[in-house]
Motif scaffolding. Structure first.
Motif, PDB file in Angstrom:
ATOM      1  N   GLU A   1     -11.142 -34.792 -20.716  1.00  0.00           N
ATOM      2  CA  GLU A   1     -10.091 -35.019 -19.727  1.00  0.00           C
ATOM      3  C   GLU A   1      -8.802 -35.520 -20.378  1.00  0.00           C
ATOM      4  O   GLU A   1      -7.705 -35.175 -19.938  1.00  0.00           O
TER       5      GLU A   1
ATOM      6  N   ARG B   1      -7.187 -32.437 -21.840  1.00  0.00           N
ATOM      7  CA  ARG B   1      -6.603 -31.625 -20.770  1.00  0.00           C
ATOM      8  C   ARG B   1      -5.311 -32.218 -20.250  1.00  0.00           C
ATOM      9  O   ARG B   1      -4.310 -31.508 -20.068  1.00  0.00           O
ATOM     10  N   LEU B   2      -5.308 -33.529 -20.028  1.00  0.00           N
ATOM     11  CA  LEU B   2      -4.109 -34.181 -19.506  1.00  0.00           C
ATOM     12  C   LEU B   2      -2.927 -34.031 -20.470  1.00  0.00           C
ATOM     13  O   LEU B   2      -1.797 -33.773 -20.039  1.00  0.00           O
TER      14      LEU B   2
ATOM     15  N   ASP C   1      -1.851 -30.298 -20.456  1.00  0.00           N
ATOM     16  CA  ASP C   1      -1.231 -29.981 -19.167  1.00  0.00           C
ATOM     17  C   ASP C   1       0.132 -30.663 -19.031  1.00  0.00           C
ATOM     18  O   ASP C   1       0.989 -30.206 -18.274  1.00  0.00           O
ATOM     19  N   GLY C   2       0.308 -31.758 -19.756  1.00  0.00           N
ATOM     20  CA  GLY C   2       1.558 -32.490 -19.685  1.00  0.00           C
ATOM     21  C   GLY C   2       2.704 -31.838 -20.431  1.00  0.00           C
ATOM     22  O   GLY C   2       3.861 -32.255 -20.283  1.00  0.00           O
TER      23      GLY C   2
ATOM     24  N   GLN D   1       2.876 -35.853 -13.576  1.00  0.00           N
ATOM     25  CA  GLN D   1       1.613 -36.079 -14.268  1.00  0.00           C
ATOM     26  C   GLN D   1       0.861 -37.305 -13.743  1.00  0.00           C
ATOM     27  O   GLN D   1      -0.369 -37.372 -13.842  1.00  0.00           O
TER      28      GLN D   1
ATOM     29  N   PRO E   1      -0.086 -38.511 -10.762  1.00  0.00           N
ATOM     30  CA  PRO E   1      -1.215 -38.361  -9.826  1.00  0.00           C
ATOM     31  C   PRO E   1      -2.469 -37.799 -10.493  1.00  0.00           C
ATOM     32  O   PRO E   1      -3.584 -38.216 -10.168  1.00  0.00           O
ATOM     33  N   ASP E   2      -2.300 -36.852 -11.419  1.00  0.00           N
ATOM     34  CA  ASP E   2      -3.455 -36.276 -12.115  1.00  0.00           C
ATOM     35  C   ASP E   2      -4.129 -37.326 -12.983  1.00  0.00           C
ATOM     36  O   ASP E   2      -5.360 -37.415 -13.046  1.00  0.00           O
ATOM     37  N   GLU E   3      -3.339 -38.141 -13.667  1.00  0.00           N
ATOM     38  CA  GLU E   3      -3.908 -39.228 -14.473  1.00  0.00           C
ATOM     39  C   GLU E   3      -4.720 -40.181 -13.601  1.00  0.00           C
ATOM     40  O   GLU E   3      -5.865 -40.537 -13.944  1.00  0.00           O
TER      41      GLU E   3
ATOM     42  N   ARG F   1      -6.065 -39.703 -10.628  1.00  0.00           N
ATOM     43  CA  ARG F   1      -7.252 -39.050 -10.080  1.00  0.00           C
ATOM     44  C   ARG F   1      -8.346 -38.926 -11.146  1.00  0.00           C
ATOM     45  O   ARG F   1      -9.525 -39.174 -10.873  1.00  0.00           O
ATOM     46  N   THR F   2      -7.952 -38.607 -12.360  1.00  0.00           N
ATOM     47  CA  THR F   2      -8.913 -38.442 -13.447  1.00  0.00           C
ATOM     48  C   THR F   2      -9.570 -39.762 -13.810  1.00  0.00           C
ATOM     49  O   THR F   2     -10.787 -39.837 -14.014  1.00  0.00           O
TER      50      THR F   2
ATOM     51  N   GLU G   1     -12.115 -40.642 -11.155  1.00  0.00           N
ATOM     52  CA  GLU G   1     -13.329 -39.823 -11.250  1.00  0.00           C
ATOM     53  C   GLU G   1     -14.197 -40.249 -12.426  1.00  0.00           C
ATOM     54  O   GLU G   1     -15.419 -40.363 -12.307  1.00  0.00           O
TER      55      GLU G   1
END
Length: 272
Positions: free
Chosen positions: A221, A224-225, A228-229, A237, A239-241, A243-244, A247
């Motif tokens: 992850e 990926r972050l 993706d960044g 970025q 919100p994805d951080e 959420r990850t 999880e």
């Protein structure tokens, strides 16, 4: 035990692939051509990367080259022999390079690339820039090489190199084609670590063992972050951080990591 014919086929394959202890090793295997990339090698490289992606037991990938060089770029002798048919050949070759590069970046497992000798062209230099961690021998040399043969950079280099060194330095490197020492490449941010030539194998093995023992989903992850960044804003970025992180906090590995810190012991991650 494989018969002699099977063993010979394995050793002459353009890419070698093996997995042990959670570490997948992908080795470019055209040493007589400085691991120059042709269609066959690029197709085999893509297949090896997909094999690593499909294996849930793979926690880290090590990419290297057989012989005296990591990869000297495209196979210029093959290219020259194609004559007027070269554009068609390169359309196929670059298509496979695109697939291999994208698959390398998309791998869940972190990729360590081991550089010795030359890393050049969209193959050697491009794959280096598309890797997660790069360990180079002190004597290694890196260069783009494309403009030297009247072509343009590929393998994603026009984006990845700019992310690593900035627009001005990337433009200088790609247009003037300097040969960079391993130390210069490290100072620019293209190479992660430089070690004495005699220590290269051990340094990469130690790093691969270290990553293989880490929490695989956390590594995946994080990788990926970061990728993706590329090109994203911080605001996009965040919100994805968040959420990850939320999880991952529900995984057994996260609970194990927290417990290990509290109990002052080494964690034992299982990937769950």
């Amino acid at each position: 035990m494989p018969d002699a014919g099977t063993a010979a086929a394995a050793t002459t394959a353009p890419v070698l692939y093996a997995v042990a202890d959670g570490i997948a090793r992908i080795r470019l295997n055209r040493p007589e051509a400085a691991n120059g990339m042709n269609v066959e090698l690029l197709r085999a490289l893509h297949e090896a990367i997909l094999a690593a992606h499909a294996d849930p037991g793979v926690r880290v990938v090590v990419l290297s080259g057989e012989g005296r060089n990591f990869c000297a770029g495209g196979d210029v002798k093959t290219f020259a022999a194609k004559g007027e048919a070269l554009p068609d050949y390169l359309r196929e070759a670059t298509a496979w390079l695109q697939l291999a590069t994208a698959a390398l970046i998309a791998l869940k497992a972190p990729v360590i690339t081991k550089i010795h000798g030359f890393a050049a062209g969209g193959g050697g230099f491009g794959l280096t820039c598309a890797s997660d961690i790069v360990v180079a021998a002190e004597s290694a040399k890196l260069f783009s090489g494309a403009v030297r043969v009247g072509m343009a950079p590929d393998g994603g280099t026009t984006v990845t190199l700019t992310q690593l060194v900035g627009l001005r330095r990337a433009m200088d490197i790609l247009l003037t084609n300097p040969t960079l020492s391993a130390t210069q490449a490290k100072e620019l941010g293209i190479v992660s670590r430089v070690v004495p030539d005699a220590e290269l194998d051990a340094a990469v093995d130690d790093l691969a063992d270290e990553l293989a023992a880490a929490a695989p989903r956390a590594l995946s992850e994080t990788k990926r972050l970061v990728w993706d960044g590329v090109g994203a804003t911080v605001a996009a970025q965040l919100p994805d951080e968040a959420r990850t992180v939320s999880e991952l906090s529900g995984t057994a590995d996260s609970r194990e990591g927290l417990a290990a810190v509290i109990e002052r012991r080494a964690p034992r991650f299982t990937g769950r």
